[in-house]
Design an enzyme around this catalytic site. Structure first.
Site, PDB file in Angstrom:
ATOM      1  N   LYS A  68       0.815  -1.217   0.000  1.00  0.00           N
ATOM      2  CA  LYS A  68       0.000   0.000   0.000  1.00  0.00           C
ATOM      3  C   LYS A  68       0.852   1.272   0.000  1.00  0.00           C
ATOM      4  CE  LYS A  68      -4.370  -1.772   1.756  1.00  0.00           C
ATOM      5  NZ  LYS A  68      -5.402  -1.718   2.823  1.00  0.00           N
ATOM      6  N   ARG A  73      -3.720 -10.062   5.292  1.00  0.00           N
ATOM      7  CA  ARG A  73      -4.154 -10.060   3.888  1.00  0.00           C
ATOM      8  C   ARG A  73      -3.036  -9.511   3.009  1.00  0.00           C
ATOM      9  NH1 ARG A  73      -6.743  -6.552   0.262  1.00  0.00           N
ATOM     10  NH2 ARG A  73      -8.313  -7.557  -1.085  1.00  0.00           N
TER      11      ARG A  73
END
Length: 277
Positions: A222, A256
Site C-alpha cells: 500500500k 491479507r
C-alpha cells in the site's frame, strides 16, 4: 477462536493465518489485469494455496483511491465463475471482497465462506444478505468513499474513532443475527487515512485485538509503504512483510497480502516465537 463457516466447516484463528489477494479486476492498484482472465486466476489461486495461504480473497471491484464504480452485473460475472472453479478444484477457505448484497449472496451460494466488506455492511441490503448467508463477516473502517477517501482525511483520535466505529458496527451485526464469533474487524489501513494515521493504527493494533474480535490487517504493497520509503508498488515486498510481521506480533489473526510465500514464512517465525516451534 473459531469461525463458523457455511457448509458445516470451521476455521481456527487461534494463530495468525495468511489471506491471499486474488483481484479479478482490470484496475486494482497493484496487480490490476494480471488475473482477470479465468485461467490466470485459477493458476494464481493454486500457487497461493501451494505457498501456504489459508484463505483466498476474491475481489471483482477495485477500491483503490480514485477507483470507478463497477456494476453489480460486471462484478458477478468476474467473481462467481472463479469462486465456483476454486471450490470445485481446491479445499480452500474462500472470501468474497464486496460491498454489494447481490454479490454477497451469489458468491456464498457459489462457494464463498467469508464476506469481506470495506464498507462494513452499510450498503443497502448488505447486512440482511450477510445474515441470510450465515457466513462470517469482516467489517472494515473507511472514512469517505474510494474516489475521495485520501483527500485530507481528518481525525481527532484515529485509534479511538476507528475502534468505536468498528465496535458499533459489530454490535449492530450481532443484533441483526450475525454470531459474535463470526465478526472480524479491519481498521482499514490506507482507506481514508494519512501516512501518520496508518502508522499510529499499526502501533496501536493490539487495542483492536484486545476487543474480543479477531482482527484482519491488510497493508500489502500500500501507499503507506510507498510514501514512507519512496518506492514503487513492485518494490514493496520487504516493507509489506515487515508490516505483516508487526501485525502478527500485535495480535492480528488474518494477514491479507499479495506475496503469500514470503508472508507465510514470516508469520511462521512469529508463531514459533509465540507458541513454540
Amino acid at each position: 477462536m473459531q469461525l463458523a463457516l457455511p457448509r458445516q466447516r470451521s476455521l481456527d484463528l487461534s494463530r495468525p493465518l495468511v489471506m491471499g489477494i486474488l483481484n479479478v479486476t482490470p484496475d486494482s492498484f497493484s496487480d490490476g489485469g494480471r488475473y482477470n482472465r479465468y485461467d490466470a486466476a485459477l493458476r494464481q489461486a493454486e500457487q497461493m494455496l501451494a505457498d501456504g495461504a489459508a484463505i483466498l480473497d476474491i475481489g471483482g471491484e477495485s477500491t483503490r483511491p480514485g477507483a470507478a464504480d463497477v456494476s453489480a452485473q460486471d462484478e458477478l460475472e468476474r467473481v462467481v465463475p472463479v469462486i465456483e472453479a476454486i471450490r470445485q478444484r481446491f479445499d480452500s477457505v474462500i472470501s468474497i471482497d464486496t460491498s454489494k448484497a447481490v454479490v454477497m449472496s451469489a458468491a456464498v451460494q457459489a462457494g464463498a465462506d467469508i464476506i469481506n466488506d470495506v464498507r462494513a455492511l452499510l450498503e443497502p441490503g448488505a447486512l440482511e444478505a450477510a445474515v441470510a448467508a450465515r457466513a462470517p463477516v469482516c467489517l472494515m473502517h473507511m472514512q469517505g468513499a474510494p474516489r475521495s477517501m485520501q483527500q485530507a482525511p481528518q481525525y481527532q483520535d484515529v485509534v479511538a474513532e476507528v475502534k468505536q466505529f468498528l465496535l458499533e458496527r459489530a454490535q449492530t451485526c450481532q443484533q441483526a443475527g450475525v454470531l459474535k464469533q463470526n465478526i472480524i474487524l479491519d481498521p482499514g489501513f490506507g482507506f481514508g487515512k494519512s501516512l501518520t494515521h496508518n502508522y499510529v493504527l499499526l502501533q496501536q493494533l493490539q487495542q483492536f485485538a484486545d476487543s474480543g474480535y479477531p482482527v484482519l490487517a491488510g497493508m500489502s504493497r500500500k501507499s503507506m509503504l510507498g510514501q514512507l520509503l519512496a518506492i514503487p508498488v513492485n518494490e514493496r515486498l520487504a516493507a509489506s512483510v515487515a508490516c505483516a510481521t508487526i501485525a502478527a506480533l500485535k495480535g492480528a489473526r488474518i494477514i491479507r497480502v499479495h506475496d503469500v510465500k514470503e508472508t507465510v514464512q514470516a508469520v511462521r517465525v512469529v508463531t514459533a516465537m509465540q507458541y513454540g516451534a
